[in-house]
Scaffold this motif. Sequence first.
Motif, PDB file in Angstrom:
ATOM      1  N   LEU A   1      -1.876   2.257  -4.249  1.00  0.00           N
ATOM      2  CA  LEU A   1      -2.745   1.756  -5.309  1.00  0.00           C
ATOM      3  C   LEU A   1      -4.013   1.187  -4.682  1.00  0.00           C
ATOM      4  CD1 LEU A   1      -2.490   1.294  -8.387  1.00  0.00           C
ATOM      5  CD2 LEU A   1      -1.537  -0.935  -7.871  1.00  0.00           C
ATOM      6  N   SER A   2      -3.826   0.457  -3.579  1.00  0.00           N
ATOM      7  CA  SER A   2      -4.942  -0.148  -2.843  1.00  0.00           C
ATOM      8  C   SER A   2      -4.459  -0.552  -1.459  1.00  0.00           C
ATOM      9  CB  SER A   2      -5.468  -1.380  -3.602  1.00  0.00           C
ATOM     10  OG  SER A   2      -4.462  -2.372  -3.678  1.00  0.00           O
ATOM     11  N   TYR A   3      -5.362  -1.102  -0.666  1.00  0.00           N
ATOM     12  CA  TYR A   3      -5.035  -1.615   0.667  1.00  0.00           C
ATOM     13  C   TYR A   3      -5.316  -3.104   0.712  1.00  0.00           C
ATOM     14  CZ  TYR A   3      -4.537   2.916   2.942  1.00  0.00           C
ATOM     15  OH  TYR A   3      -4.092   4.149   3.331  1.00  0.00           O
ATOM     16  N   ARG A   4      -4.570  -3.791   1.544  1.00  0.00           N
ATOM     17  CA  ARG A   4      -4.849  -5.199   1.840  1.00  0.00           C
ATOM     18  C   ARG A   4      -5.064  -5.292   3.340  1.00  0.00           C
ATOM     19  NH1 ARG A   4      -5.470  -5.067  -2.754  1.00  0.00           N
ATOM     20  NH2 ARG A   4      -4.482  -6.267  -4.387  1.00  0.00           N
ATOM     21  N   LYS A   5      -6.005  -6.129   3.737  1.00  0.00           N
ATOM     22  CA  LYS A   5      -6.316  -6.301   5.154  1.00  0.00           C
ATOM     23  C   LYS A   5      -5.323  -7.241   5.823  1.00  0.00           C
ATOM     24  CE  LYS A   5     -11.147  -5.202   4.878  1.00  0.00           C
ATOM     25  NZ  LYS A   5     -11.705  -4.388   5.889  1.00  0.00           N
ATOM     26  N   ALA A   6      -5.191  -7.074   7.120  1.00  0.00           N
ATOM     27  CA  ALA A   6      -4.318  -7.936   7.918  1.00  0.00           C
ATOM     28  C   ALA A   6      -4.706  -9.397   7.725  1.00  0.00           C
ATOM     29  CB  ALA A   6      -4.424  -7.546   9.391  1.00  0.00           C
ATOM     30  N   ASP A   7      -3.734 -10.280   7.891  1.00  0.00           N
ATOM     31  CA  ASP A   7      -3.866 -11.740   7.810  1.00  0.00           C
ATOM     32  C   ASP A   7      -3.894 -12.287   6.386  1.00  0.00           C
ATOM     33  OD1 ASP A   7      -3.776 -12.103  10.586  1.00  0.00           O
ATOM     34  OD2 ASP A   7      -5.936 -11.761  10.750  1.00  0.00           O
ATOM     35  N   ILE A   8      -3.786 -11.443   5.375  1.00  0.00           N
ATOM     36  CA  ILE A   8      -3.709 -11.921   3.998  1.00  0.00           C
ATOM     37  C   ILE A   8      -2.275 -12.372   3.720  1.00  0.00           C
ATOM     38  CG2 ILE A   8      -3.772 -11.197   1.571  1.00  0.00           C
ATOM     39  CD1 ILE A   8      -6.117  -9.441   2.234  1.00  0.00           C
ATOM     40  N   VAL A   9      -2.123 -13.506   3.044  1.00  0.00           N
ATOM     41  CA  VAL A   9      -0.810 -14.008   2.644  1.00  0.00           C
ATOM     42  C   VAL A   9      -0.549 -13.562   1.207  1.00  0.00           C
ATOM     43  CG1 VAL A   9       0.604 -16.057   2.251  1.00  0.00           C
ATOM     44  CG2 VAL A   9      -0.935 -15.961   4.228  1.00  0.00           C
ATOM     45  N   ILE A  10       0.617 -12.972   0.975  1.00  0.00           N
ATOM     46  CA  ILE A  10       0.962 -12.440  -0.347  1.00  0.00           C
ATOM     47  C   ILE A  10       2.235 -13.121  -0.842  1.00  0.00           C
ATOM     48  CG2 ILE A  10       1.616 -10.372  -1.625  1.00  0.00           C
ATOM     49  CD1 ILE A  10       0.127  -8.735   0.510  1.00  0.00           C
ATOM     50  N   PRO A  11       2.177 -13.752  -2.026  1.00  0.00           N
ATOM     51  CA  PRO A  11       3.396 -14.332  -2.613  1.00  0.00           C
ATOM     52  C   PRO A  11       4.356 -13.216  -3.040  1.00  0.00           C
ATOM     53  CG  PRO A  11       1.405 -15.150  -3.713  1.00  0.00           C
ATOM     54  CD  PRO A  11       0.992 -14.028  -2.829  1.00  0.00           C
ATOM     55  N   ILE A  12       5.637 -13.406  -2.759  1.00  0.00           N
ATOM     56  CA  ILE A  12       6.670 -12.400  -3.066  1.00  0.00           C
ATOM     57  C   ILE A  12       7.653 -12.988  -4.070  1.00  0.00           C
ATOM     58  CG2 ILE A  12       8.534 -11.005  -2.069  1.00  0.00           C
ATOM     59  CD1 ILE A  12       5.675 -10.206  -1.163  1.00  0.00           C
ATOM     60  N   LYS A  13       7.997 -12.166  -5.070  1.00  0.00           N
ATOM     61  CA  LYS A  13       8.956 -12.661  -6.071  1.00  0.00           C
ATOM     62  C   LYS A  13      10.297 -11.932  -6.041  1.00  0.00           C
ATOM     63  CE  LYS A  13       7.523  -9.964 -10.128  1.00  0.00           C
ATOM     64  NZ  LYS A  13       7.032 -10.034 -11.502  1.00  0.00           N
ATOM     65  N   GLY A  14      10.419 -10.893  -5.207  1.00  0.00           N
ATOM     66  CA  GLY A  14      11.701 -10.198  -5.154  1.00  0.00           C
ATOM     67  C   GLY A  14      11.691  -9.017  -4.210  1.00  0.00           C
ATOM     68  N   VAL A  15      12.789  -8.270  -4.249  1.00  0.00           N
ATOM     69  CA  VAL A  15      12.975  -7.096  -3.394  1.00  0.00           C
ATOM     70  C   VAL A  15      13.504  -5.955  -4.256  1.00  0.00           C
ATOM     71  CG1 VAL A  15      14.229  -6.167  -1.402  1.00  0.00           C
ATOM     72  CG2 VAL A  15      13.516  -8.559  -1.400  1.00  0.00           C
ATOM     73  N   LYS A  16      12.970  -4.748  -4.048  1.00  0.00           N
ATOM     74  CA  LYS A  16      13.493  -3.530  -4.670  1.00  0.00           C
ATOM     75  C   LYS A  16      13.872  -2.580  -3.548  1.00  0.00           C
ATOM     76  CE  LYS A  16      11.095  -3.312  -9.114  1.00  0.00           C
ATOM     77  NZ  LYS A  16      10.207  -2.472  -9.959  1.00  0.00           N
ATOM     78  N   HIS A  17      14.697  -1.579  -3.892  1.00  0.00           N
ATOM     79  CA  HIS A  17      15.156  -0.634  -2.873  1.00  0.00           C
ATOM     80  C   HIS A  17      14.864   0.808  -3.278  1.00  0.00           C
ATOM     81  CE1 HIS A  17      17.447  -4.274  -2.010  1.00  0.00           C
ATOM     82  NE2 HIS A  17      17.414  -3.845  -0.770  1.00  0.00           N
ATOM     83  N   ALA A  18      14.450   1.600  -2.293  1.00  0.00           N
ATOM     84  CA  ALA A  18      14.236   3.030  -2.490  1.00  0.00           C
ATOM     85  C   ALA A  18      15.595   3.728  -2.572  1.00  0.00           C
ATOM     86  CB  ALA A  18      13.413   3.591  -1.330  1.00  0.00           C
ATOM     87  N   LYS A  19      15.586   5.002  -2.888  1.00  0.00           N
ATOM     88  CA  LYS A  19      16.832   5.765  -3.002  1.00  0.00           C
ATOM     89  C   LYS A  19      17.638   5.751  -1.706  1.00  0.00           C
ATOM     90  CE  LYS A  19      15.148   8.965  -6.486  1.00  0.00           C
ATOM     91  NZ  LYS A  19      14.715  10.334  -6.758  1.00  0.00           N
TER      92      LYS A  19
END
Length: 126
Positions: free
Chosen positions: A83-101
Motif C-alpha cells: 500500500l505504501s512504504y515507511r522509512k527506517a526508525d519510524i515507531v508504529i503502534p501495533i494492535k495485534g497479529v494475523k497469520h498468512a496461510k
Amino acid sequence: MEFNKRLSKRKKGTIIPIKDIKHVGNGLPRLVTSKENLVTANRSYVKEFKWSTQYYTSNPGKVKLKLNAGVFTGDDVELKKKLSYRKADIVIPIKGVKHAKNGRPCLVTSGGNLVIANKKYVKKGN
C-alpha cells in the motif's frame, strides 16, 4: 494413509504448514499438511520451524522499523501488494497479529494495516 505417489518436490528451506501427525500401517509417522497431503517425518529430511525465532508472534505493543518496510492492507496477510512504504526508525503502534496461510505472522497496526513481523525488519519499539 501411505505414500503412493510423489505430488511434488520442495526446495530446501521451504516452510510447509503441518496440521497433524499420523502413523501409517507400518507404524511410521507422517506429517499431514493443511491440504491433507503427507510429508516424511524423517528428521534427516525435515526439521521443525518455529516462527518465534525470526518473527514476532505476539503483540509487541510498538515496533520500530530497522529498515524501510512496506505497509499492506489489513486483509493482505500474504503481504503481496504494498500500500505504501515507511522509512527506517519510524515507531508504529501495533494492535495485534494475523497469520498468512503458511503460518507466517504479520503485525496489525493501530490503523488496521499490516507490516512484516520479521525481526530483521522490526524491533520492539519504545
